[in-house]
Design a protein around this motif. Sequence first.
Motif, PDB file in Angstrom:
ATOM      1  N   ASN A  47       0.803  -1.225   0.000  1.00 18.04           N
ATOM      2  CA  ASN A  47       0.000   0.000   0.000  1.00 18.04           C
ATOM      3  C   ASN A  47       0.839   1.280   0.000  1.00 18.04           C
ATOM      4  N   LEU A  48       2.018   1.254  -0.597  1.00 18.60           N
ATOM      5  CA  LEU A  48       2.891   2.429  -0.579  1.00 18.60           C
ATOM      6  C   LEU A  48       2.223   3.637  -1.220  1.00 18.60           C
ATOM      7  N   ARG A  49       1.600   3.469  -2.355  1.00 19.96           N
ATOM      8  CA  ARG A  49       0.969   4.616  -3.032  1.00 19.96           C
ATOM      9  C   ARG A  49      -0.145   5.217  -2.189  1.00 19.96           C
TER      10      ARG A  49
ATOM     11  N   ARG B 121      -0.074  11.681   2.398  1.00 15.24           N
ATOM     12  CA  ARG B 121       0.870  12.783   2.664  1.00 15.24           C
ATOM     13  C   ARG B 121       1.007  13.702   1.466  1.00 15.24           C
ATOM     14  N   ASP B 122       0.108  13.579   0.501  1.00 15.49           N
ATOM     15  CA  ASP B 122       0.093  14.408  -0.700  1.00 15.49           C
ATOM     16  C   ASP B 122       1.348  14.202  -1.549  1.00 15.49           C
ATOM     17  N   ILE B 123       1.778  12.947  -1.634  1.00 12.05           N
ATOM     18  CA  ILE B 123       2.905  12.551  -2.484  1.00 12.05           C
ATOM     19  C   ILE B 123       2.319  11.734  -3.626  1.00 12.05           C
ATOM     20  N   TRP B 124       2.549  12.206  -4.855  1.00 14.10           N
ATOM     21  CA  TRP B 124       1.921  11.585  -6.017  1.00 14.10           C
ATOM     22  C   TRP B 124       2.909  11.045  -7.037  1.00 14.10           C
ATOM     23  N   ARG B 125       4.192  11.286  -6.864  1.00 14.25           N
ATOM     24  CA  ARG B 125       5.199  10.836  -7.832  1.00 14.25           C
ATOM     25  C   ARG B 125       6.407  10.247  -7.101  1.00 14.25           C
TER      26      ARG B 125
ATOM     27  N   ALA C 127      10.735   1.544  -8.469  1.00 12.53           N
ATOM     28  CA  ALA C 127      10.346   0.139  -8.386  1.00 12.53           C
ATOM     29  C   ALA C 127       9.422  -0.096  -7.189  1.00 12.53           C
ATOM     30  N   LEU C 128       9.728   0.514  -6.049  1.00 14.68           N
ATOM     31  CA  LEU C 128       8.851   0.406  -4.882  1.00 14.68           C
ATOM     32  C   LEU C 128       7.493   1.034  -5.163  1.00 14.68           C
ATOM     33  N   TRP C 129       7.505   2.114  -5.934  1.00 11.52           N
ATOM     34  CA  TRP C 129       6.283   2.862  -6.250  1.00 11.52           C
ATOM     35  C   TRP C 129       5.355   2.071  -7.180  1.00 11.52           C
ATOM     36  N   SER C 130       5.940   1.440  -8.190  1.00 13.02           N
ATOM     37  CA  SER C 130       5.100   0.840  -9.228  1.00 13.02           C
ATOM     38  C   SER C 130       4.848  -0.653  -9.064  1.00 13.02           C
TER      39      SER C 130
END
Length: 113
Positions: A4-6, A12-16, A38-41
Motif C-alpha cells: 500500500n505504498l501509493r 501525505r500528498d505525495i503523487w510521484r 520500483a517500490l512505487w510501481s
Amino acid sequence: MKWNLRWVAARRDIWRPTQLLAAFQEVGFNPSLSKVAALWSNKPITVRLDDLDKICTALGCTVADLMEAEPVEVADSERQAEPRAVGGEDTAGAIRPVPKPGSGGRRRSLPPN
C-alpha cells in the motif's frame, strides 16, 4: 501481501516517485530513484527491515499501513495431499509390500569363507 505504498504516500500528498524520494531524503534515507520507482510501481519481492523502518519514518506510518495480509486460497488438491503418519488411522485399502516370488521366505545363504 498487499503493498500500500501509493495509498500511504497519497495521504501525505505525495503523487510521484520523485516526491517520495525527496521525503526519503528528509529522513536520511537515500535510495536511488530507480529503486524508489520500483517500490512505487510494483509490489516488492523483498524489503530490508532497515529500509522498511526508514520508509515508515519518512511517511509517518506503520508497517501495518504499508503491508496488508491477504488470505491465500488453497486448492482442494493441495488440502488432500496433507502428509499422514504411516500406520495411522484411515489406512483402509493401504498397500503393503509383497515378498518377491520364489523366495519362499527363506533366509539368504551365507557368503563363502
